[in-house]
Motif scaffolding. Structure first.
Motif, PDB file in Angstrom:
ATOM      1  N   ALA A   1      -4.319   9.214   0.857  1.00 16.31           N
ATOM      2  CA  ALA A   1      -4.051   9.161  -0.579  1.00 16.31           C
ATOM      3  C   ALA A   1      -4.678  10.343  -1.302  1.00 16.31           C
ATOM      4  O   ALA A   1      -4.049  10.982  -2.155  1.00 16.31           O
ATOM      5  CB  ALA A   1      -4.579   7.857  -1.159  1.00 16.31           C
ATOM      6  N   ILE A   2      -5.918  10.640  -0.951  1.00 15.96           N
ATOM      7  CA  ILE A   2      -6.618  11.753  -1.620  1.00 15.96           C
ATOM      8  C   ILE A   2      -5.965  13.082  -1.252  1.00 15.96           C
ATOM      9  O   ILE A   2      -5.766  13.952  -2.109  1.00 15.96           O
ATOM     10  CB  ILE A   2      -8.113  11.740  -1.237  1.00 15.96           C
ATOM     11  N   GLU A   3      -5.621  13.240   0.015  1.00 13.03           N
ATOM     12  CA  GLU A   3      -4.970  14.479   0.437  1.00 13.03           C
ATOM     13  C   GLU A   3      -3.638  14.659  -0.294  1.00 13.03           C
ATOM     14  O   GLU A   3      -3.292  15.780  -0.709  1.00 13.03           O
ATOM     15  CB  GLU A   3      -4.752  14.472   1.946  1.00 13.03           C
TER      16      GLU A   3
ATOM     17  N   VAL B   1      -5.251   2.959  -7.304  1.00 12.64           N
ATOM     18  CA  VAL B   1      -4.397   3.155  -6.134  1.00 12.64           C
ATOM     19  C   VAL B   1      -4.809   2.089  -5.113  1.00 12.64           C
ATOM     20  O   VAL B   1      -5.843   2.209  -4.473  1.00 12.64           O
ATOM     21  CB  VAL B   1      -4.557   4.559  -5.532  1.00 12.64           C
ATOM     22  N   GLY B   2      -4.018   1.042  -4.982  1.00 19.21           N
ATOM     23  CA  GLY B   2      -4.403  -0.049  -4.095  1.00 19.21           C
ATOM     24  C   GLY B   2      -4.448  -1.368  -4.847  1.00 19.21           C
ATOM     25  O   GLY B   2      -3.872  -1.520  -5.921  1.00 19.21           O
ATOM     26  N   ARG B   3      -5.172  -2.356  -4.285  1.00 15.71           N
ATOM     27  CA  ARG B   3      -5.240  -3.679  -4.857  1.00 15.71           C
ATOM     28  C   ARG B   3      -6.628  -3.925  -5.451  1.00 15.71           C
ATOM     29  O   ARG B   3      -7.618  -3.358  -5.008  1.00 15.71           O
ATOM     30  CB  ARG B   3      -4.971  -4.748  -3.785  1.00 15.71           C
TER      31      ARG B   3
ATOM     32  N   SER C   1       0.835  -1.204   0.000  1.00 16.95           N
ATOM     33  CA  SER C   1       0.000   0.000   0.000  1.00 16.95           C
ATOM     34  C   SER C   1       0.870   1.254   0.000  1.00 16.95           C
ATOM     35  O   SER C   1       1.861   1.337   0.734  1.00 16.95           O
ATOM     36  CB  SER C   1      -0.926   0.014   1.215  1.00 16.95           C
ATOM     37  N   LEU C   2       0.479   2.211  -0.817  1.00 17.48           N
ATOM     38  CA  LEU C   2       1.228   3.467  -0.886  1.00 17.48           C
ATOM     39  C   LEU C   2       0.845   4.425   0.232  1.00 17.48           C
ATOM     40  O   LEU C   2       1.606   5.335   0.558  1.00 17.48           O
ATOM     41  CB  LEU C   2       0.977   4.147  -2.237  1.00 17.48           C
ATOM     42  N   PHE C   3      -0.347   4.196   0.810  1.00 13.75           N
ATOM     43  CA  PHE C   3      -0.856   5.107   1.828  1.00 13.75           C
ATOM     44  C   PHE C   3      -1.525   4.302   2.939  1.00 13.75           C
ATOM     45  O   PHE C   3      -2.015   3.199   2.715  1.00 13.75           O
ATOM     46  CB  PHE C   3      -1.868   6.086   1.217  1.00 13.75           C
ATOM     47  N   ALA C   4      -1.575   4.909   4.121  1.00 11.17           N
ATOM     48  CA  ALA C   4      -2.198   4.242   5.262  1.00 11.17           C
ATOM     49  C   ALA C   4      -3.716   4.230   5.160  1.00 11.17           C
ATOM     50  O   ALA C   4      -4.373   3.383   5.747  1.00 11.17           O
ATOM     51  CB  ALA C   4      -1.768   4.917   6.559  1.00 11.17           C
TER      52      ALA C   4
ATOM     53  N   ARG D   1       4.507   6.658  -5.248  1.00 14.83           N
ATOM     54  CA  ARG D   1       3.866   7.982  -5.194  1.00 14.83           C
ATOM     55  C   ARG D   1       4.289   8.874  -6.367  1.00 14.83           C
ATOM     56  O   ARG D   1       3.495   9.696  -6.830  1.00 14.83           O
ATOM     57  CB  ARG D   1       4.189   8.656  -3.861  1.00 14.83           C
ATOM     58  N   LYS D   2       5.513   8.696  -6.835  1.00 15.42           N
ATOM     59  CA  LYS D   2       5.966   9.489  -7.977  1.00 15.42           C
ATOM     60  C   LYS D   2       5.111   9.181  -9.207  1.00 15.42           C
ATOM     61  O   LYS D   2       4.713  10.093  -9.947  1.00 15.42           O
ATOM     62  CB  LYS D   2       7.443   9.199  -8.261  1.00 15.42           C
ATOM     63  N   GLU D   3       4.827   7.890  -9.417  1.00 17.36           N
ATOM     64  CA  GLU D   3       3.965   7.504 -10.534  1.00 17.36           C
ATOM     65  C   GLU D   3       2.593   8.153 -10.415  1.00 17.36           C
ATOM     66  O   GLU D   3       2.006   8.579 -11.410  1.00 17.36           O
ATOM     67  CB  GLU D   3       3.789   5.981 -10.560  1.00 17.36           C
ATOM     68  N   LEU D   4       2.088   8.222  -9.193  1.00 18.04           N
ATOM     69  CA  LEU D   4       0.761   8.796  -8.987  1.00 18.04           C
ATOM     70  C   LEU D   4       0.740  10.283  -9.340  1.00 18.04           C
ATOM     71  O   LEU D   4      -0.190  10.755 -10.018  1.00 18.04           O
ATOM     72  CB  LEU D   4       0.336   8.584  -7.532  1.00 18.04           C
TER      73      LEU D   4
END
Length: 499
Positions: A305-307, A389-391, A297-300, A406-409
């Protein structure tokens, strides 16, 4: 071949019907078959969350009925509470992370219990912590004792295959973990269909249905090996997306867009800007899938993620967050904190009860961001650049831009993205709708018919007492409805059932 099946409850449909059906297939093939089943080994299961003695009694009785009808040549192995060697175990549980950390002999004891709790209660905040611990603690202790028993059982029987239904919840997850630890081939039996079509049986060999690699391989294998023409496969797969867009139930239980106003966009929608739609997922549903779906996961959280996207987006980008309609009335923090995002000027938050059309929003926006919901693959089919973003079960089909870091995002949000080829979306839909090639032929009618009055009635070919469905309903009413009114269960499930 020597096969060991396990059933956690005789009253679960289509679960037990699928197990019985597969036992008949194995027996017809000349396999040596064992059926182990819970006989009060655990004090709770998803069909009896509070451990009512009357429900357990009826459950045990139904196994005797199955033995009479289907048990010829089957070695029946009831696992009783008295069969277990009980140990005085201690768990230091102060929060959910402490629960997740409880592992025993390779079995995800704590996570499997949490998965059940989140699935039933939707209580991600663990608001009634003391109540949860009072329910979960003895269950986890019994589960560890059962793990010891099952290791010994496998050592004694030495099966070539272990087969259970699904495997996500605590009541049978341990068979999956133990099979993986001991090198015994594992098979997860699963039901597909139901609700608006008959149930069919599908098998996941080598892993469980939540394994994305196995699921993806089955999607690809069906597309490549199906004898149907490309045009026919495309036609059938397209039905999935067309029905979803038109508010027609496909295989799931709800049409979440039925109360939305067709074509309605949010107030002030400006098509001259770069607009990105975000369709969030229910965080409790993701949590219920277990730790495996959190890996990488890129974010908790989805909020984080949205922020992050809001803070790293170019000035000309406007986001529209469509909060999932099934979060209506849900008050856990992961949902409620989404509305705090309104402090950012570059996002419009659309609440779950809003009449705004999800499909109109998808069509009007330049890109779509999802966290694993089917909206992501739907957006791809309809020609939108879809960012995952996620699985997700469709992440390896190539339908979406799956973010690895996160860079890709940041680059995906701010840069030019072309829509993905529709092939990945077609492969996914063809698999989820297939009821011919990836499913097994049935020996018995495994379908379930539901009727709701003041309680739920389940009508099946196997829910019979002395071959009578009427008698089963009378017994069910006496033991599972009235019986639970007279005496409290061994445990107290700490949250009302979700609607």
């Amino acid at each position: 071949m020597k096969k060991l099946y396990y059933s956690s409850c005789s009253l679960a449909a289509p679960h037990v019907g699928i197990i019985l059906d597969d036992i008949l297939t194995s027996r017809n093939h000349g396999d040596t078959v064992y059926l182990a089943y819970c006989h009060c080994a655990l004090s709770s299961c998803f069909m009896n969350l509070s451990g009512h003695e009357s429900i357990c009694k009826f459950c045990h009785y139904m196994y005797s009925q199955y033995e009479k009808r289907y048990g010829d040549g089957v070695n029946m192995l009831p696992i009783r509470y008295s069969d277990l060697k009980h140990q005085n175990r201690h768990f230091d549980l102060k929060n959910a992370e402490d629960v997740k950390a409880v592992k025993y002999r390779g079995v995800q004891v704590g996570s499997s219990v949490l998965s059940m709790y989140f699935d039933i209660s939707r209580d991600l905040d663990m608001a009634n912590w003391d109540g949860f611990v009072a329910w979960a603690y003895p269950l986890m202790r019994d589960l560890c004792d059962l793990v010891d028993y099952v290791y010994n059982l496998l050592d004694k029987i030495k099966p070539d295959q272990v087969l259970i239904y699904n495997g996500r919840l605590f009541e049978n997850r341990f068979f999956y973990d133990i099979a993986k630890a001991t090198g015994v081939e594992f098979v997860s039996l699963e039901g597909v269909g139901g609700h608006i079509e008959p149930y069919k049986k599908i098998r996941f060999v080598g892993d469980w249905p939540l394994d994305i690699d196995l699921y993806s391989q089955m999607v690809e294998d069906l597309w490549q090996n199906s004898p149907e023409t490309l045009d026919e496969k495309t036609r059938q797969a397209s039905v999935f997306y067309e029905k979803r867009r038109n508010g027609i139930l496909v295989f799931d239980t709800h049409v979440y867009t039925k109360d939305q106003q067709k074509g309605l966009l949010p107030d002030g929608f400006d098509s001259s800007r770069t607009n990105i739609a975000i369709f969030n997922s229910s965080q409790d549903e993701i949590a219920a899938l277990g730790d495996e779906w959190q890996k990488g996961s890129l974010f908790a959280s989805q909020y984080e993620a949205i922020e992050f996207m809001l803070q790293h987006a170019a000035p000309n980008i406007q986001f529209y967050l469509r909060v999932h309609p099934n979060l209506k009335g849900v008050t856990h923090k992961a949902h409620m904190e989404l509305y705090n995002l309104r402090k950012y000027p570059n996002i419009t938050v659309i609440p779950p009860e809003s009449l705004v059309s999800s499909y109109a929003l998808m069509d009007a926006c330049d890109k779509v961001v999802t966290f694993g919901s089917s909206t992501g693959v739907e957006a791809s089919y309809w020609g939108k650049p879809s960012i995952l973003v996620g699985r997700s079960f469709y992440e390896k089909t190539g339908a979406c831009y799956h973010m690895r870091n996160r860079k890709e995002l940041v680059e995906a949000i701010n840069g030019e993205l072309l829509p993905k080829d529709s092939l990945g979306a077609l492969k996914y839909a063809y698999f989820v709708l297939d009821r011919t090639y990836s499913v097994d032929e049935s020996n018995i009618d495994i379908d379930v018919k539901y009727r709701h009055m003041r309680w739920d009635f389940f009508s099946t070919s196997y829910f019979k007492v002395h071959r009578s469905g009427f008698l089963f309903q009378m017994y069910y009413f006496w033991y599972c409805i009235l019986g639970t009114k007279f005496k409290k269960g061994k445990l107290n499930f700490p949250w009302p059932l979700k609607k």
